[in-house]
Design a protein around this motif. Structure first.
Motif, PDB file in Angstrom:
ATOM      1  N   ASN A  23      26.579  58.170 -36.601  1.00 55.62           N
ATOM      2  CA  ASN A  23      27.221  58.821 -37.740  1.00 55.62           C
ATOM      3  C   ASN A  23      27.116  60.331 -37.556  1.00 55.62           C
ATOM      4  O   ASN A  23      26.480  61.030 -38.338  1.00 55.62           O
ATOM      5  N   TRP A  24      27.762  60.802 -36.493  1.00 60.88           N
ATOM      6  CA  TRP A  24      27.561  62.182 -36.059  1.00 60.88           C
ATOM      7  C   TRP A  24      28.837  63.017 -36.135  1.00 60.88           C
ATOM      8  O   TRP A  24      28.974  64.019 -35.427  1.00 60.88           O
ATOM      9  N   GLN A  25      29.775  62.633 -36.989  1.00 62.86           N
ATOM     10  CA  GLN A  25      31.051  63.342 -37.033  1.00 62.86           C
ATOM     11  C   GLN A  25      30.870  64.834 -37.305  1.00 62.86           C
ATOM     12  O   GLN A  25      31.549  65.675 -36.711  1.00 62.86           O
ATOM     13  N   GLY A  26      29.948  65.153 -38.204  1.00 66.65           N
ATOM     14  CA  GLY A  26      29.717  66.557 -38.523  1.00 66.65           C
ATOM     15  C   GLY A  26      29.174  67.339 -37.343  1.00 66.65           C
ATOM     16  O   GLY A  26      29.535  68.506 -37.131  1.00 66.65           O
ATOM     17  N   LEU A  27      28.314  66.717 -36.550  1.00 66.99           N
ATOM     18  CA  LEU A  27      27.739  67.385 -35.389  1.00 66.99           C
ATOM     19  C   LEU A  27      28.768  67.547 -34.272  1.00 66.99           C
ATOM     20  O   LEU A  27      28.723  68.518 -33.505  1.00 66.99           O
ATOM     21  N   ARG A  28      29.699  66.603 -34.175  1.00 70.01           N
ATOM     22  CA  ARG A  28      30.706  66.621 -33.114  1.00 70.01           C
ATOM     23  C   ARG A  28      31.832  67.619 -33.387  1.00 70.01           C
ATOM     24  O   ARG A  28      32.500  68.068 -32.455  1.00 70.01           O
ATOM     25  N   LYS A  29      32.023  67.948 -34.644  1.00 72.54           N
ATOM     26  CA  LYS A  29      33.221  68.679 -35.069  1.00 72.54           C
ATOM     27  C   LYS A  29      33.425  69.983 -34.313  1.00 72.54           C
ATOM     28  O   LYS A  29      34.547  70.318 -33.915  1.00 72.54           O
ATOM     29  N   HIS A  30      32.356  70.726 -34.093  1.00 71.91           N
ATOM     30  CA  HIS A  30      32.473  72.045 -33.468  1.00 71.91           C
ATOM     31  C   HIS A  30      31.944  72.052 -32.036  1.00 71.91           C
ATOM     32  O   HIS A  30      31.561  73.106 -31.518  1.00 71.91           O
ATOM     33  N   LYS A  31      31.920  70.882 -31.417  1.00 68.03           N
ATOM     34  CA  LYS A  31      31.513  70.762 -30.016  1.00 68.03           C
ATOM     35  C   LYS A  31      32.646  70.115 -29.218  1.00 68.03           C
ATOM     36  O   LYS A  31      33.519  69.445 -29.770  1.00 68.03           O
ATOM     37  N   LEU A  32      32.591  70.312 -27.925  1.00 68.45           N
ATOM     38  CA  LEU A  32      33.438  69.538 -27.020  1.00 68.45           C
ATOM     39  C   LEU A  32      32.552  68.426 -26.483  1.00 68.45           C
ATOM     40  O   LEU A  32      31.579  68.681 -25.775  1.00 68.45           O
ATOM     41  N   THR A  33      32.857  67.190 -26.857  1.00 72.16           N
ATOM     42  CA  THR A  33      31.970  66.073 -26.541  1.00 72.16           C
ATOM     43  C   THR A  33      32.497  65.265 -25.361  1.00 72.16           C
ATOM     44  O   THR A  33      33.688  65.285 -25.047  1.00 72.16           O
ATOM     45  N   ALA A  34      31.585  64.536 -24.731  1.00 74.40           N
ATOM     46  CA  ALA A  34      31.901  63.850 -23.478  1.00 74.40           C
ATOM     47  C   ALA A  34      33.100  62.913 -23.602  1.00 74.40           C
ATOM     48  O   ALA A  34      33.890  62.781 -22.664  1.00 74.40           O
ATOM     49  N   SER A  35      33.251  62.274 -24.754  1.00 74.02           N
ATOM     50  CA  SER A  35      34.361  61.333 -24.918  1.00 74.02           C
ATOM     51  C   SER A  35      35.719  62.029 -24.909  1.00 74.02           C
ATOM     52  O   SER A  35      36.752  61.372 -24.751  1.00 74.02           O
ATOM     53  N   THR A  36      35.738  63.356 -25.072  1.00 75.02           N
ATOM     54  CA  THR A  36      37.002  64.104 -25.066  1.00 75.02           C
ATOM     55  C   THR A  36      37.227  64.875 -23.767  1.00 75.02           C
ATOM     56  O   THR A  36      38.235  65.577 -23.635  1.00 75.02           O
ATOM     57  N   PHE A  37      36.322  64.755 -22.807  1.00 81.65           N
ATOM     58  CA  PHE A  37      36.433  65.563 -21.586  1.00 81.65           C
ATOM     59  C   PHE A  37      37.725  65.269 -20.822  1.00 81.65           C
ATOM     60  O   PHE A  37      38.380  66.183 -20.322  1.00 81.65           O
ATOM     61  N   ALA A  38      38.090  63.995 -20.708  1.00 77.34           N
ATOM     62  CA  ALA A  38      39.319  63.652 -19.982  1.00 77.34           C
ATOM     63  C   ALA A  38      40.534  64.253 -20.678  1.00 77.34           C
ATOM     64  O   ALA A  38      41.465  64.738 -20.025  1.00 77.34           O
ATOM     65  N   ALA A  39      40.529  64.243 -22.005  1.00 77.63           N
ATOM     66  CA  ALA A  39      41.637  64.833 -22.761  1.00 77.63           C
ATOM     67  C   ALA A  39      41.698  66.339 -22.550  1.00 77.63           C
ATOM     68  O   ALA A  39      42.782  66.925 -22.430  1.00 77.63           O
ATOM     69  N   ALA A  40      40.539  66.993 -22.503  1.00 75.45           N
ATOM     70  CA  ALA A  40      40.500  68.443 -22.314  1.00 75.45           C
ATOM     71  C   ALA A  40      41.024  68.851 -20.940  1.00 75.45           C
ATOM     72  O   ALA A  40      41.539  69.957 -20.767  1.00 75.45           O
ATOM     73  N   VAL A  41      40.912  67.949 -19.975  1.00 80.58           N
ATOM     74  CA  VAL A  41      41.431  68.215 -18.629  1.00 80.58           C
ATOM     75  C   VAL A  41      42.943  67.988 -18.573  1.00 80.58           C
ATOM     76  O   VAL A  41      43.665  68.712 -17.881  1.00 80.58           O
ATOM     77  N   GLY A  42      43.416  66.978 -19.317  1.00 82.55           N
ATOM     78  CA  GLY A  42      44.841  66.670 -19.318  1.00 82.55           C
ATOM     79  C   GLY A  42      45.178  65.303 -18.762  1.00 82.55           C
ATOM     80  O   GLY A  42      46.295  65.078 -18.293  1.00 82.55           O
ATOM     81  N   PHE A  43      44.233  64.359 -18.836  1.00 88.08           N
ATOM     82  CA  PHE A  43      44.478  63.014 -18.319  1.00 88.08           C
ATOM     83  C   PHE A  43      45.564  62.281 -19.108  1.00 88.08           C
ATOM     84  O   PHE A  43      46.235  61.417 -18.561  1.00 88.08           O
ATOM     85  N   PHE A  44      45.704  62.594 -20.404  1.00 89.99           N
ATOM     86  CA  PHE A  44      46.595  61.837 -21.281  1.00 89.99           C
ATOM     87  C   PHE A  44      47.744  62.716 -21.775  1.00 89.99           C
ATOM     88  O   PHE A  44      47.547  63.881 -22.117  1.00 89.99           O
ATOM     89  N   LEU A 194      34.390  69.992 -13.085  1.00 86.78           N
ATOM     90  CA  LEU A 194      34.742  69.572 -14.437  1.00 86.78           C
ATOM     91  C   LEU A 194      34.320  70.620 -15.459  1.00 86.78           C
ATOM     92  O   LEU A 194      35.098  70.977 -16.363  1.00 86.78           O
ATOM     93  N   LYS A 195      33.117  71.138 -15.322  1.00 87.99           N
ATOM     94  CA  LYS A 195      32.644  72.128 -16.295  1.00 87.99           C
ATOM     95  C   LYS A 195      33.489  73.396 -16.252  1.00 87.99           C
ATOM     96  O   LYS A 195      33.744  74.031 -17.286  1.00 87.99           O
ATOM     97  N   MET A 196      33.943  73.780 -15.069  1.00 89.47           N
ATOM     98  CA  MET A 196      34.806  74.953 -14.957  1.00 89.47           C
ATOM     99  C   MET A 196      36.094  74.756 -15.763  1.00 89.47           C
ATOM    100  O   MET A 196      36.541  75.663 -16.480  1.00 89.47           O
ATOM    101  N   VAL A 197      36.675  73.564 -15.675  1.00 93.63           N
ATOM    102  CA  VAL A 197      37.907  73.269 -16.409  1.00 93.63           C
ATOM    103  C   VAL A 197      37.638  73.196 -17.911  1.00 93.63           C
ATOM    104  O   VAL A 197      38.417  73.715 -18.721  1.00 93.63           O
ATOM    105  N   LEU A 198      36.535  72.577 -18.295  1.00 98.32           N
ATOM    106  CA  LEU A 198      36.178  72.503 -19.711  1.00 98.32           C
ATOM    107  C   LEU A 198      35.924  73.895 -20.283  1.00 98.32           C
ATOM    108  O   LEU A 198      36.311  74.186 -21.420  1.00 98.32           O
ATOM    109  N   SER A 199      35.276  74.742 -19.503  1.00 99.31           N
ATOM    110  CA  SER A 199      35.004  76.110 -19.948  1.00 99.31           C
ATOM    111  C   SER A 199      36.301  76.878 -20.180  1.00 99.31           C
ATOM    112  O   SER A 199      36.423  77.640 -21.151  1.00 99.31           O
ATOM    113  N   ASP A 200      37.265  76.679 -19.295  1.00 97.34           N
ATOM    114  CA  ASP A 200      38.558  77.338 -19.466  1.00 97.34           C
ATOM    115  C   ASP A 200      39.217  76.887 -20.768  1.00 97.34           C
ATOM    116  O   ASP A 200      39.739  77.710 -21.533  1.00 97.34           O
ATOM    117  N   PHE A 201      39.190  75.595 -21.023  1.00 95.97           N
ATOM    118  CA  PHE A 201      39.788  75.061 -22.251  1.00 95.97           C
ATOM    119  C   PHE A 201      39.098  75.652 -23.480  1.00 95.97           C
ATOM    120  O   PHE A 201      39.760  76.073 -24.436  1.00 95.97           O
TER     121      PHE A 201
END
Length: 264
Positions: A23-44, A194-201
């Protein structure tokens, strides 16, 4: 900026369809979390832009769909099956922030399904557990456990291992007909790219847009913040997809069962 609101209540938000301990929605809100890493790169397709809009506060964060509800209600059953098959004890850590170990990286986070600590020849072996309960668009006739890890799961897997400082992952796939278990190993070279791409995003698209939104009334971010809008795919996306295939090729299928029978 104000969140868009549907003005109604979705049955998908019912307590019985939520995750049994995350139940961590509030903690996730202002972070880039692992489950979104592929989206941040552009997989989808279009998901990178949607994620950007979510993180700058232009639209409400993704809160779930039928597939995530299915996973939420079946994950506990999957966990028990995993423990029965492996004999492993599983611990459930809190939401993890990368900055706890790396100052300045607290914009990265992860919500693990569990961690596994074992002794191998008297030496500590530290793993993380990721459970997948694929939905198959609701067609359980197609619900057979994966024989290969999808490429889009690799950014999440490597992110979890890095953020939790774990050496390997048990990637467990559960379906009503059976399950499969993969072993994935931490890959420092993959993470560096991966971190370089996430940092750019994050630093070139999300954070500058957030600062503008905090000072100005933005009504059309796609127009008014178009100079900060990310491309659908990062220029390194194809390379990361290629490297994801390498990681998948080097992973090990430890077990696959269908209807209670082991499949070679």
């Amino acid at each position: 900026m104000r969140f868009a609101s549907s003005g109604g209540y979705s049955v998908l938000h019912s307590s019985g369809l939520q995750h049994w301990f995350k139940n961590w929605q509030g903690l996730r809100k202002h972070k880039l979390t692992a489950s979104t890493f592929a989206a941040a790169v552009g997989f989808f397709h279009r998901r990178r832009l949607q994620l950007w809009l979510e993180k700058i506060g232009a639209i409400e964060p993704f809160s779930g769909n039928l597939a995530t509800c299915w996973s939420n209600i079946k994950e506990e059953e999957a966990l028990e099956r995993y423990k029965l098959i492996t004999g492993n004890s599983v611990l459930f850590p809190e939401f993890q922030v990368y900055g706890n170990r790396n100052a300045g990286d607290d914009w990265l986070g992860a919500s693990p399904d569990g961690v596994v600590d074992r002794l191998v020849y008297g030496l500590p072996s530290r793993g993380v557990l990721e459970i997948k309960c694929p939905f198959f668009d609701g067609n359980m006739k197609k619900a057979t456990p994966w024989s290969r890890i999808p490429l889009y799961c690799v950014p999440q897997a490597q992110g979890l291992m890095e953020i939790l400082d774990r050496d390997w992952m048990d990637f467990y796939v559960w379906t009503p007909k059976g399950s499969s278990l993969f072993r994935v190993y931490r890959d420092a070279e993959y993470w560096d790219v991966l971190k370089m791409v996430l940092s750019d995003f994050w630093w070139n698209h999300v954070q500058p847009a957030r600062e503008i939104c905090s000072k100005s009334q933005i009504t059309d971010p796609l127009l008014e913040l178009r100079s900060l809008k990310p491309a659908p795919r990062h220029e390194m996306c194809s390379y990361i997809v290629y490297e994801s295939k390498r990681v998948v090729d080097s992973s090990k299928l430890l077990m696959r069962e269908i209807n209670g029978k082991l499949i070679n």
